[in-house]
Write a protein that holds these residues in place. Structure first.
Motif, PDB file in Angstrom:
ATOM      1  N   ASP A  90       0.844  -1.329  -0.166  1.00 13.54           N
ATOM      2  CA  ASP A  90       0.137  -0.232   0.338  1.00 13.54           C
ATOM      3  C   ASP A  90       0.986   1.402   0.102  1.00 13.54           C
ATOM      4  N   LEU A  91       2.170   0.887   0.096  1.00 14.12           N
ATOM      5  CA  LEU A  91       2.788   2.558   0.667  1.00 14.12           C
ATOM      6  C   LEU A  91       2.944   3.175  -1.380  1.00 14.12           C
ATOM      7  N   PRO A  92       2.944   2.691  -2.146  1.00 15.53           N
ATOM      8  CA  PRO A  92       2.533   3.858  -3.569  1.00 15.53           C
ATOM      9  C   PRO A  92       1.669   4.146  -2.961  1.00 15.53           C
ATOM     10  N   ALA A  93      -0.116   4.337  -2.740  1.00 15.53           N
ATOM     11  CA  ALA A  93      -0.984   4.668  -2.449  1.00 15.53           C
ATOM     12  C   ALA A  93      -0.837   5.368  -1.458  1.00 15.53           C
ATOM     13  N   VAL A  94      -0.138   5.023  -0.444  1.00 18.99           N
ATOM     14  CA  VAL A  94      -0.368   5.954   0.928  1.00 18.99           C
ATOM     15  C   VAL A  94       0.710   7.546   0.929  1.00 18.99           C
ATOM     16  N   VAL A  95       1.546   7.686   0.198  1.00 17.33           N
ATOM     17  CA  VAL A  95       2.511   8.203  -0.195  1.00 17.33           C
ATOM     18  C   VAL A  95       1.574   9.271  -0.917  1.00 17.33           C
ATOM     19  N   SER A  96       0.838   8.363  -2.022  1.00 18.69           N
ATOM     20  CA  SER A  96      -0.072   9.136  -3.235  1.00 18.69           C
ATOM     21  C   SER A  96      -1.127  10.606  -2.464  1.00 18.69           C
ATOM     22  N   ARG A  97      -1.479   9.843  -1.417  1.00 22.84           N
ATOM     23  CA  ARG A  97      -2.521  10.150  -0.793  1.00 22.84           C
ATOM     24  C   ARG A  97      -1.990  11.557   0.209  1.00 22.84           C
ATOM     25  N   ALA A  98      -0.597  11.057   0.577  1.00 16.28           N
ATOM     26  CA  ALA A  98      -0.632  12.702   1.416  1.00 16.28           C
ATOM     27  C   ALA A  98      -0.040  12.770   0.367  1.00 16.28           C
ATOM     28  N   PHE A  99       0.434  13.748  -0.392  1.00 14.38           N
ATOM     29  CA  PHE A  99       0.422  14.403  -1.739  1.00 14.38           C
ATOM     30  C   PHE A  99      -0.461  14.944  -1.933  1.00 14.38           C
ATOM     31  N   ALA A 100      -1.522  14.257  -2.063  1.00 13.05           N
ATOM     32  CA  ALA A 100      -2.589  15.160  -2.426  1.00 13.05           C
ATOM     33  C   ALA A 100      -3.632  15.757  -1.426  1.00 13.05           C
ATOM     34  N   ALA A 101      -3.295  15.322  -0.450  1.00 11.43           N
ATOM     35  CA  ALA A 101      -3.663  16.046   0.764  1.00 11.43           C
ATOM     36  C   ALA A 101      -3.468  17.315   0.338  1.00 11.43           C
ATOM     37  N   MET A 102      -1.788  17.634   0.448  1.00 12.87           N
ATOM     38  CA  MET A 102      -1.376  19.272   0.973  1.00 12.87           C
ATOM     39  C   MET A 102      -1.914  19.987  -0.417  1.00 12.87           C
ATOM     40  N   ARG A 103      -2.207  19.495  -2.161  1.00 10.26           N
ATOM     41  CA  ARG A 103      -2.340  19.855  -3.146  1.00 10.26           C
ATOM     42  C   ARG A 103      -4.130  19.803  -3.332  1.00 10.26           C
ATOM     43  N   ALA A 104      -5.105  19.419  -2.592  1.00 11.69           N
ATOM     44  CA  ALA A 104      -6.303  19.388  -2.747  1.00 11.69           C
ATOM     45  C   ALA A 104      -7.260  20.524  -2.251  1.00 11.69           C
ATOM     46  N   GLY A 105      -6.527  21.715  -1.049  1.00 13.54           N
ATOM     47  CA  GLY A 105      -7.427  22.468  -0.172  1.00 13.54           C
ATOM     48  C   GLY A 105      -5.940  23.244   0.282  1.00 13.54           C
ATOM     49  N   ARG A 106      -6.478  24.036   1.192  1.00 17.60           N
ATOM     50  CA  ARG A 106      -5.917  24.945   2.327  1.00 17.60           C
ATOM     51  C   ARG A 106      -4.271  23.760   2.644  1.00 17.60           C
ATOM     52  N   PRO A 107      -2.996  23.769   1.696  1.00 18.68           N
ATOM     53  CA  PRO A 107      -2.512  22.917   2.867  1.00 18.68           C
ATOM     54  C   PRO A 107      -1.911  23.105   3.878  1.00 18.68           C
ATOM     55  N   GLY A 108      -0.670  21.631   4.741  1.00 20.16           N
ATOM     56  CA  GLY A 108      -1.040  22.397   6.250  1.00 20.16           C
ATOM     57  C   GLY A 108      -0.247  21.540   6.110  1.00 20.16           C
ATOM     58  N   PRO A 109       0.787  20.502   7.033  1.00 24.59           N
ATOM     59  CA  PRO A 109       1.202  19.386   7.781  1.00 24.59           C
ATOM     60  C   PRO A 109       0.487  17.603   7.315  1.00 24.59           C
ATOM     61  N   VAL A 110       1.017  16.926   6.471  1.00 23.80           N
ATOM     62  CA  VAL A 110       0.571  15.781   6.695  1.00 23.80           C
ATOM     63  C   VAL A 110       1.608  14.489   6.833  1.00 23.80           C
ATOM     64  N   HIS A 111       1.373  13.467   7.573  1.00 21.15           N
ATOM     65  CA  HIS A 111       2.375  12.722   8.441  1.00 21.15           C
ATOM     66  C   HIS A 111       1.533  11.006   7.621  1.00 21.15           C
ATOM     67  N   ILE A 112       2.611  10.626   7.251  1.00 22.13           N
ATOM     68  CA  ILE A 112       3.099   8.983   7.948  1.00 22.13           C
ATOM     69  C   ILE A 112       3.517   8.409   8.510  1.00 22.13           C
ATOM     70  N   GLU A 113       3.429   7.339   9.408  1.00 24.32           N
ATOM     71  CA  GLU A 113       3.669   6.815   9.980  1.00 24.32           C
ATOM     72  C   GLU A 113       3.622   5.257   9.383  1.00 24.32           C
ATOM     73  N   ILE A 114       5.514   4.855   9.387  1.00 23.37           N
ATOM     74  CA  ILE A 114       5.477   3.596   8.823  1.00 23.37           C
ATOM     75  C   ILE A 114       6.468   2.270   9.735  1.00 23.37           C
ATOM     76  N   PRO A 115       5.987   1.130   9.639  1.00 23.14           N
ATOM     77  CA  PRO A 115       5.972   0.328  11.464  1.00 23.14           C
ATOM     78  C   PRO A 115       7.223   0.003  11.118  1.00 23.14           C
ATOM     79  N   THR A 116       8.451  -0.760  12.586  1.00 19.74           N
ATOM     80  CA  THR A 116       9.859  -1.091  11.662  1.00 19.74           C
ATOM     81  C   THR A 116       9.611  -1.960  12.075  1.00 19.74           C
ATOM     82  N   ASP A 117       8.634  -2.830  11.655  1.00 18.56           N
ATOM     83  CA  ASP A 117       8.881  -4.494  11.356  1.00 18.56           C
ATOM     84  C   ASP A 117       8.152  -4.268   9.503  1.00 18.56           C
TER      85      ASP A 117
END
Length: 547
Positions: free
Chosen positions: A140-167
């Motif tokens: 799911d990583l490509p989709a997660v990263v794409s959604r993060a960038f889309a969230a910053m472009r879709a409306g008012r910008p701001g901080p977006v967070h992705i967390e990746i489990p160590t395992d």
């Protein structure tokens, strides 16, 4: 290099595909696998001395470049250290992607004291970020990263967070599909544009209010202002729009002369401004002039809910909407403007500057010396007296060449790392950080990062021996000042320890008075120090001992 393609390697590949060229972060055991692909990539890694600085560097980079600033942070304390910077980015609508680790999947929901563990890391960040998404499956990583960038472009910008489990960081996965190019900004509603155009045609004394959301639309707003014959008031984050134009009023809407201009208008067009109190009611006197007839242009569809309704609301990118409105007005008959806008703008500029205290006008002269000595420079400020003065009245040379943390969230320690981030984005263009002796002590390690990157940022330290603005505030309210005189280090000595050239100068008053008065300061030592710092072509520091 790993023989298999992993989540860590794919993350770097995806960031490159989204045009990321710089990341800010401090590696740790919980992010080492995410660093596996960095050495072989085109992405530059900048190491701050604290994760708070990483966030502020990403903020400054984003403001200067127009691209999201990206942080790579460890689980737990690395992420919590950056929360203040994320808060500043949320307040000022700055696109920031924060990628952090999180403990292994089988630890979630069980708070057992694992290294860097929090009870609910995602829940904490969701109160600040536009979104926080956890990677649950490697594919799911490509989709997660794409959604993060889309969230910053879709409306008012701001901080977006992705967390990746160590395992999951070392988990194998096939090469993902690279993201599509971002879609162009959505067109504004034709109905809204026509309704706004009707209001503009009928207006006799229109006024434009331009904020930080408008800084990439300078040409479009200039065209619209000239078509309407309307003055343009720029908020702190909008300074530099219409630079030098006779219609611009580069002064705070909290000043009485600007409020008079607002009261006298029969139509206000607000472009990319939140109507935040730190811009519109900085003195908290309740004197904000609420426009009765308002066209609001904002990329955020929920903007009205945060302040007050508009007569016509246009949800769109500032430049796209301003161009569409200008197109609708060309060739159409309009009401005669009374009185002419250039005269109204000139009166507001004159009244705003004359209404400031002698001290504030003297500080603006100091800022003018910096701007004029270093043509084309970007000035990045901390919460310090020089920044406060400029926020009240400042003629920036171009958009995005003046920003600071003295509005909105208002964090001390923002200026130096944000200036470094801007310097990295701008390359050889001069960047000046203005910071007080108190605020600089939040982030002295930034000098080390500047030395590492050899970025030509000039740190100008306004040393007034403490938190002078807070002391003045206490005294004005008959509070005996306490805690406002922290000891300052030898800033030039710290710079020298990092191999950074530094000078200490003293601004003296021509009349030998212990006060800041317009025209009373000898600014020649500052000019000479700035010229020498610029000639060095690398980080430099100028400490100013105030009168």
């Amino acid at each position: 290099m790993s023989a298999k393609h992993t989540v860590g390697l794919e993350l770097i590949r995806l960031l490159e595909a989204h045009d990321v060229d710089t990341v800010f972060g401090i590696p740790g055991v919980h992010t080492a696998e995410l660093y596996r692909g960095l050495a072989g990539s085109k992405i530059r890694h900048v190491t701050p001395r604290h994760e708070l600085d990483a966030g502020f560097m990403a903020d400054g980079y984003a403001r200067a470049s127009g691209k999201p600033g990206v942080c790579l942070l460890i689980t737990g304390p690395g992420l919590t250290n950056a929360i203040t910077a994320m808060g500043q980015a949320r307040a000022d609508s700055i696109p920031m992607l924060v990628i952090s680790g999180i403990n292994a999947l089988d630890t979630h929901g069980h708070y057992r004291g694992h290294l860097h563990q929090l009870p609910d890391q995602s829940a904490m960040i969701r109160t600040i970020a536009l979104s926080s998404e956890r990677l649950e499956r490697p594919q799911d990583l490509p989709a997660v990263v794409s959604r993060a960038f889309a969230a910053m472009r879709a409306g008012r910008p701001g901080p977006v967070h992705i967390e990746i489990p160590t395992d999951l960081m070392e988990a194998a996965l096939p090469l993902g599909t690279l993201p599509h190019q971002p879609s162009p900004p959505a067109e504004p509603s034709a109905q809204a544009i026509e309704a706004a155009a009707g209001l503009c045609r009928a207006a006799r004394s229109p006024l434009i209010l331009a904020g930080g959301g408008a800084v990439w639309a300078d040409g479009a707003i200039r065209d619209l202002a000239e078509l309407l014959d309307a003055p343009v008031v720029t908020t702190t984050n909008g300074r530099g729009l219409l630079a030098g134009h006779p219609l611009v009023v580069p002064a705070s809407p909290s000043l009485e002369a600007v409020r008079t201009l607002m009261r006298d208008c029969d139509l206000a067009i607000a472009i990319g401004t939140q109507f935040g109190p730190t811009d519109y009611d900085a003195y908290e006197d309740g004197g904000f002039v609420r426009p009765d007839n308002l066209i609001r242009i904002d990329i955020d569809p929920h903007a009205e809910a945060t302040s007050f309704p508009a007569t016509v609301s246009i949800v769109a990118d500032a430049g796209v909407a301003a161009n569409a409105l200008a197109s609708a007005l060309r060739g159409a008959a309009a009401a005669s403007r009374q009185p002419p806008a250039q005269g109204r703008a000139a009166a507001a500029r004159k009244g705003a500057l004359e209404g400031l205290s002698d001290k504030m006008r003297a500080l603006i002269e100091v800022l003018g010396a910096i701007r004029d000595t270093l043509p084309g420079c970007t000035i990045v400020g901390d919460s310090t007296q020089l920044a406060y003065a400029g926020n009240l009245y400042w003629e920036a040379a171009a958009p995005r060449t003046w920003f600071n943390a003295a509005t909105g969230y208002g964090s001390l320690g923002y200026g130096p790392p944000a200036a470094l981030g801007a310097g990295i984005a701008l390359g050889t263009a001069p960047v000046v950080c203005i910071v007080g002796d108190g605020g600089f002590q939040f982030c002295l390690g930034t000098l080390g990062s500047a030395a590492d990157e050899n970025a030509p940022v000039i740190f100008v330290v306004w040393n007034n021996n403490g938190y002078q603005e807070i002391e003045d505030y206490m005294l004005a309210r008959d509070i005996e000042p306490v805690g406002v005189r922290p000891s300052a280090p030898d800033f030039t000595g710290i710079a020298a320890a990092y191999g950074i050239p530094a000078q200490r100068i003293r601004l003296t008053d021509a009349t030998s008075q212990d006060a800041l008065v317009p025209g009373g300061l000898d600014l020649a030592p500052l000019t000479a120090a700035l010229q020498a710092a610029r000639a060095a072509g690398r980080p430099a520091l100028v400490e100013i001992l105030t009168p």
